[in-house]
Design a protein around this motif. Sequence first.
Motif, mmCIF file in Angstrom:
data_model
loop_
_atom_site.group_PDB
_atom_site.id
_atom_site.type_symbol
_atom_site.label_atom_id
_atom_site.label_comp_id
_atom_site.label_asym_id
_atom_site.label_seq_id
_atom_site.Cartn_x
_atom_site.Cartn_y
_atom_site.Cartn_z
ATOM 1 N N ASN A 56 0.990 -1.205 0.077
ATOM 2 C CA ASN A 56 -0.105 0.042 0.208
ATOM 3 C C ASN A 56 0.863 1.346 0.108
ATOM 4 N N ALA A 57 0.278 2.294 -0.459
ATOM 5 C CA ALA A 57 0.903 3.683 -0.366
ATOM 6 C C ALA A 57 1.316 4.192 1.110
ATOM 7 N N ALA A 58 2.495 4.749 1.260
ATOM 8 C CA ALA A 58 2.854 5.451 2.131
ATOM 9 C C ALA A 58 2.621 6.816 2.379
ATOM 10 N N MET A 59 2.261 7.453 1.121
ATOM 11 C CA MET A 59 1.943 8.836 0.890
ATOM 12 C C MET A 59 0.881 9.069 -0.162
ATOM 13 N N PHE A 82 -8.186 4.612 -3.409
ATOM 14 C CA PHE A 82 -8.349 5.230 -1.925
ATOM 15 C C PHE A 82 -8.004 3.989 -1.292
ATOM 16 N N ALA A 83 -7.867 4.300 0.189
ATOM 17 C CA ALA A 83 -8.026 3.299 1.274
ATOM 18 C C ALA A 83 -9.400 2.808 1.255
ATOM 19 N N MET A 100 -3.996 7.499 -2.434
ATOM 20 C CA MET A 100 -4.012 8.076 -1.318
ATOM 21 C C MET A 100 -3.289 7.196 -0.146
ATOM 22 N N THR A 101 -2.818 7.755 0.772
ATOM 23 C CA THR A 101 -2.233 6.905 1.957
ATOM 24 C C THR A 101 -2.962 5.737 2.374
ATOM 25 N N ALA A 103 -4.036 3.206 0.617
ATOM 26 C CA ALA A 103 -4.667 2.456 -0.467
ATOM 27 C C ALA A 103 -3.769 1.455 -1.153
ATOM 28 N N PRO A 104 -4.371 0.271 -1.509
ATOM 29 C CA PRO A 104 -3.462 -0.909 -1.911
ATOM 30 C C PRO A 104 -2.940 -0.191 -3.308
ATOM 31 N N VAL A 105 -1.497 -0.650 -3.781
ATOM 32 C CA VAL A 105 -1.045 -0.198 -5.007
ATOM 33 C C VAL A 105 -1.413 -1.134 -6.033
ATOM 34 N N PRO A 106 -1.811 -0.589 -7.116
ATOM 35 C CA PRO A 106 -2.096 -1.461 -8.486
ATOM 36 C C PRO A 106 -1.079 -2.407 -8.634
ATOM 37 N N LEU A 107 -1.295 -3.354 -9.239
ATOM 38 C CA LEU A 107 -0.524 -4.320 -9.767
ATOM 39 C C LEU A 107 0.586 -3.798 -10.597
ATOM 40 N N GLY A 108 1.918 -3.814 -10.301
ATOM 41 C CA GLY A 108 2.838 -3.247 -11.442
ATOM 42 C C GLY A 108 3.571 -2.034 -11.048
ATOM 43 N N THR A 109 2.684 -1.728 -9.640
ATOM 44 C CA THR A 109 3.390 -0.228 -9.089
ATOM 45 C C THR A 109 4.986 -0.753 -8.643
ATOM 46 N N GLU A 110 5.791 0.432 -9.159
ATOM 47 C CA GLU A 110 7.184 0.249 -8.648
ATOM 48 C C GLU A 110 7.384 1.338 -7.596
#
Length: 408
Positions: A56-59, A82-83, A100-101, A103-110
């Motif tokens: 998930n996103a830290a920011m 979003f979360a 948003m902080t 939220a699960p990052v989409p597949l492929g996010t680097e």
Amino acid sequence: MGFDTAALLPLSDALASMLERLDCSCDAESVALPQALGRILADDILSPLSVPPFDNAAMDGYAVRLTDLAAGTPLKVAGKAFAGQPYQGEWPAGHCIRIMTGAPVPLGTEAVVMQEETTAEGDKVLFLSQPVVGQNVRRRGEDIREGASVLGAGTRLSPRELPLLASLGIATLRVRRPLKVAIFSTGDELKPVGAPLAHGDIYDSNRYGVRAMLARMGVDCLDLGIIPDDPAALRAAFLKADSEADALITTGGVSVGEADFTKQLLEELGEIGFWKLAIKPGKPFAFGRLPHTWFFGLPGNPVSAMVTFDQLVQPALARLAGQRWTPPLRIEAIASEPLKKSPGRLDFQRGILSQGPDGLTVRSTGSQDSGVFSSLAKANCYIVLEQARGKVATGETVTVEPFGSLLS
């Protein structure tokens, strides 16, 4: 007149002797998480899931693939995450995803680029910095991996642990039943608070301190009140405690020169472990056992009773309750005034620890007589002076033990 210290047991030896003999006396029971505050874990807790359970996103910012940023051109926004509302669509090349902080990052996010490092250009986003792989992404299990040990048996649960357990979805816990401790004060001179005092009488103050410290430890207290210096009354109190409690704590009746009914009864009904310690205050401290109950005899002087409870009874009761006990923190400070001390006993003087411009300093609270309770009420620490040490001059380094949770 000096003390015959050869017959006195050092504090460290007394504590080790007690802890060697003691074991947990409390069975396990199950409680719901909201009722677990202050209880002691009976089992190790292993995590049933990973935390976080997904990447998930830290920011707040934009999820990106580094290849899309290689050209340094602005990217279109393909959608939002979003979360609790993950991005579900396709992710076309040359696009980023608003995220948003939490939220699960989409597949492929680097990486996730924080929004402060971007600027909008029409319907596109220009990235002002080149991220590295994993930047601002919390990976699954980064905090806790599934099956990992989270908390150990013997942990007393505080407000710090309950949210952790809730985050793991743990609704019920096996904890130790509360330890049950009987207490009473001895002495014909003692009167209940609020009663009129005749000449020679004093109020029974020690039980208030002992009860308060037991409450801080989460112990069930059986208060047997004030027991006169009468063998029959003392025997009845001993037997009641032995039949109903895991431990018995008395105050008074263990000093040399007092009526020795307590010692006689302990020898008759059970056994005496030790009777005198090389500490000040608190030399007349007794440890022993009744047929079913452990016995701790505190001195009658109020400061001595509190100090010996804090230094000896607390770790012993923790062992009986099934709690892991950690020795208290001790640090060094500079004496800001002379301290009186004679070699022969480990001395727990009451002091006030302060942070000065040049570091920690400590001063005495005044009279260190074991009957002057104001010396403890004013203090925030012990000044721990070694057994062989003599008087302390201003500017010397001393060992200080800030008060723990029982006295703070």
